[in-house]
Design a protein around this motif. Structure first.
Motif, PDB file in Angstrom:
ATOM      1  N   HIS A   8       0.835  -1.194   0.000  1.00 45.67           N
ATOM      2  CA  HIS A   8       0.000   0.000   0.000  1.00 45.67           C
ATOM      3  C   HIS A   8       0.869   1.242   0.000  1.00 45.67           C
ATOM      4  N   LEU A   9       0.548   2.166  -0.881  1.00 44.33           N
ATOM      5  CA  LEU A   9       1.252   3.437  -0.925  1.00 44.33           C
ATOM      6  C   LEU A   9       0.289   4.540  -0.509  1.00 44.33           C
ATOM      7  N   GLY A  10       0.809   5.625   0.000  1.00 42.65           N
ATOM      8  CA  GLY A  10      -0.027   6.754   0.384  1.00 42.65           C
ATOM      9  C   GLY A  10      -0.309   6.773   1.875  1.00 42.65           C
ATOM     10  N   ARG A  11      -1.276   7.605   2.231  1.00 45.77           N
ATOM     11  CA  ARG A  11      -1.631   7.756   3.641  1.00 45.77           C
ATOM     12  C   ARG A  11      -2.270   6.485   4.182  1.00 45.77           C
ATOM     13  N   PRO A  12      -2.029   6.192   5.448  1.00 45.16           N
ATOM     14  CA  PRO A  12      -2.694   5.036   6.049  1.00 45.16           C
ATOM     15  C   PRO A  12      -4.191   5.301   6.200  1.00 45.16           C
ATOM     16  N   ALA A  13      -4.971   4.251   6.204  1.00 46.77           N
ATOM     17  CA  ALA A  13      -6.416   4.375   6.372  1.00 46.77           C
ATOM     18  C   ALA A  13      -6.733   4.935   7.754  1.00 46.77           C
ATOM     19  N   ILE A  14      -7.801   5.705   7.825  1.00 43.58           N
ATOM     20  CA  ILE A  14      -8.207   6.314   9.082  1.00 43.58           C
ATOM     21  C   ILE A  14      -9.025   5.312   9.878  1.00 43.58           C
ATOM     22  N   ALA A  15      -8.647   5.111  11.121  1.00 42.41           N
ATOM     23  CA  ALA A  15      -9.387   4.198  11.992  1.00 42.41           C
ATOM     24  C   ALA A  15     -10.519   4.958  12.674  1.00 42.41           C
ATOM     25  N   TYR A  16     -11.598   4.253  12.959  1.00 46.22           N
ATOM     26  CA  TYR A  16     -12.705   4.868  13.690  1.00 46.22           C
ATOM     27  C   TYR A  16     -12.270   5.080  15.137  1.00 46.22           C
ATOM     28  N   PRO A  17     -12.558   6.253  15.701  1.00 47.92           N
ATOM     29  CA  PRO A  17     -12.222   6.488  17.111  1.00 47.92           C
ATOM     30  C   PRO A  17     -12.964   5.504  18.012  1.00 47.92           C
ATOM     31  N   PRO A  18     -12.445   5.234  19.204  1.00 53.91           N
ATOM     32  CA  PRO A  18     -13.073   4.249  20.094  1.00 53.91           C
ATOM     33  C   PRO A  18     -14.524   4.578  20.460  1.00 53.91           C
ATOM     34  N   ASN A  19     -14.868   5.860  20.542  1.00 49.07           N
ATOM     35  CA  ASN A  19     -16.222   6.252  20.922  1.00 49.07           C
ATOM     36  C   ASN A  19     -17.111   6.562  19.716  1.00 49.07           C
ATOM     37  N   TRP A  20     -16.744   6.059  18.543  1.00 45.49           N
ATOM     38  CA  TRP A  20     -17.458   6.356  17.303  1.00 45.49           C
ATOM     39  C   TRP A  20     -18.938   5.975  17.373  1.00 45.49           C
ATOM     40  N   ASP A  21     -19.249   4.758  17.785  1.00 47.37           N
ATOM     41  CA  ASP A  21     -20.636   4.290  17.777  1.00 47.37           C
ATOM     42  C   ASP A  21     -21.544   5.179  18.626  1.00 47.37           C
ATOM     43  N   GLU A  22     -21.091   5.506  19.815  1.00 46.76           N
ATOM     44  CA  GLU A  22     -21.885   6.324  20.733  1.00 46.76           C
ATOM     45  C   GLU A  22     -22.125   7.729  20.151  1.00 46.76           C
ATOM     46  N   VAL A  23     -21.058   8.377  19.701  1.00 45.32           N
ATOM     47  CA  VAL A  23     -21.165   9.744  19.191  1.00 45.32           C
ATOM     48  C   VAL A  23     -21.939   9.759  17.873  1.00 45.32           C
ATOM     49  N   TYR A  24     -21.713   8.775  17.022  1.00 49.18           N
ATOM     50  CA  TYR A  24     -22.437   8.715  15.747  1.00 49.18           C
ATOM     51  C   TYR A  24     -23.940   8.597  15.990  1.00 49.18           C
ATOM     52  N   ARG A  25     -24.350   7.743  16.922  1.00 48.52           N
ATOM     53  CA  ARG A  25     -25.789   7.585  17.231  1.00 48.52           C
ATOM     54  C   ARG A  25     -26.387   8.887  17.743  1.00 48.52           C
ATOM     55  N   GLN A  26     -25.653   9.581  18.599  1.00 53.15           N
ATOM     56  CA  GLN A  26     -26.135  10.858  19.126  1.00 53.15           C
ATOM     57  C   GLN A  26     -26.297  11.881  18.010  1.00 53.15           C
ATOM     58  N   TRP A  27     -25.329  11.928  17.104  1.00 49.58           N
ATOM     59  CA  TRP A  27     -25.402  12.860  15.981  1.00 49.58           C
ATOM     60  C   TRP A  27     -26.534  12.481  15.031  1.00 49.58           C
ATOM     61  N   GLU A  28     -26.667  11.213  14.742  1.00 52.10           N
ATOM     62  CA  GLU A  28     -27.689  10.734  13.811  1.00 52.10           C
ATOM     63  C   GLU A  28     -29.100  11.016  14.346  1.00 52.10           C
ATOM     64  N   SER A  29     -29.283  10.920  15.661  1.00 49.72           N
ATOM     65  CA  SER A  29     -30.599  11.173  16.260  1.00 49.72           C
ATOM     66  C   SER A  29     -30.790  12.650  16.615  1.00 49.72           C
ATOM     67  N   LYS A  30     -29.855  13.490  16.180  1.00 52.40           N
ATOM     68  CA  LYS A  30     -29.914  14.942  16.359  1.00 52.40           C
ATOM     69  C   LYS A  30     -29.854  15.384  17.820  1.00 52.40           C
ATOM     70  N   GLN A  31     -29.242  14.562  18.670  1.00 52.79           N
ATOM     71  CA  GLN A  31     -29.027  14.958  20.058  1.00 52.79           C
ATOM     72  C   GLN A  31     -27.865  15.947  20.153  1.00 52.79           C
TER      73      GLN A  31
END
Length: 61
Positions: A8-31
């Motif tokens: 693989h050449l180029g930038r490494p893939a971005i990993a999801y932060p450990p708290n991704w699921d929790e924060v994503y759900r809050q954002w998705e539900s407009k909290q």
């Protein structure tokens, strides 16, 4: 040559932060706003929306 070897050449893939699921759900539900989600995750705007796009594509399949 590197591509032929499967390296693989180029930038490494971005990993999801450990708290991704929790924060994503809050954002998705407009909290919380997208800006608040970015701050909690420690991500820049473009990175946040790139991960959102990848996450949605992965979970639709």
């Amino acid at each position: 040559m590197a591509k032929e070897k499967g390296i693989h050449l180029g930038r490494p893939a971005i990993a999801y932060p450990p708290n991704w699921d929790e924060v994503y759900r809050q954002w998705e539900s407009k909290q919380i706003t997208a800006v608040a989600a970015m701050h909690r995750l420690g991500l820049k705007r473009s990175t946040f929306y790139k991960l959102v796009s990848q996450f949605r594509a992965k979970n639709i399949s």
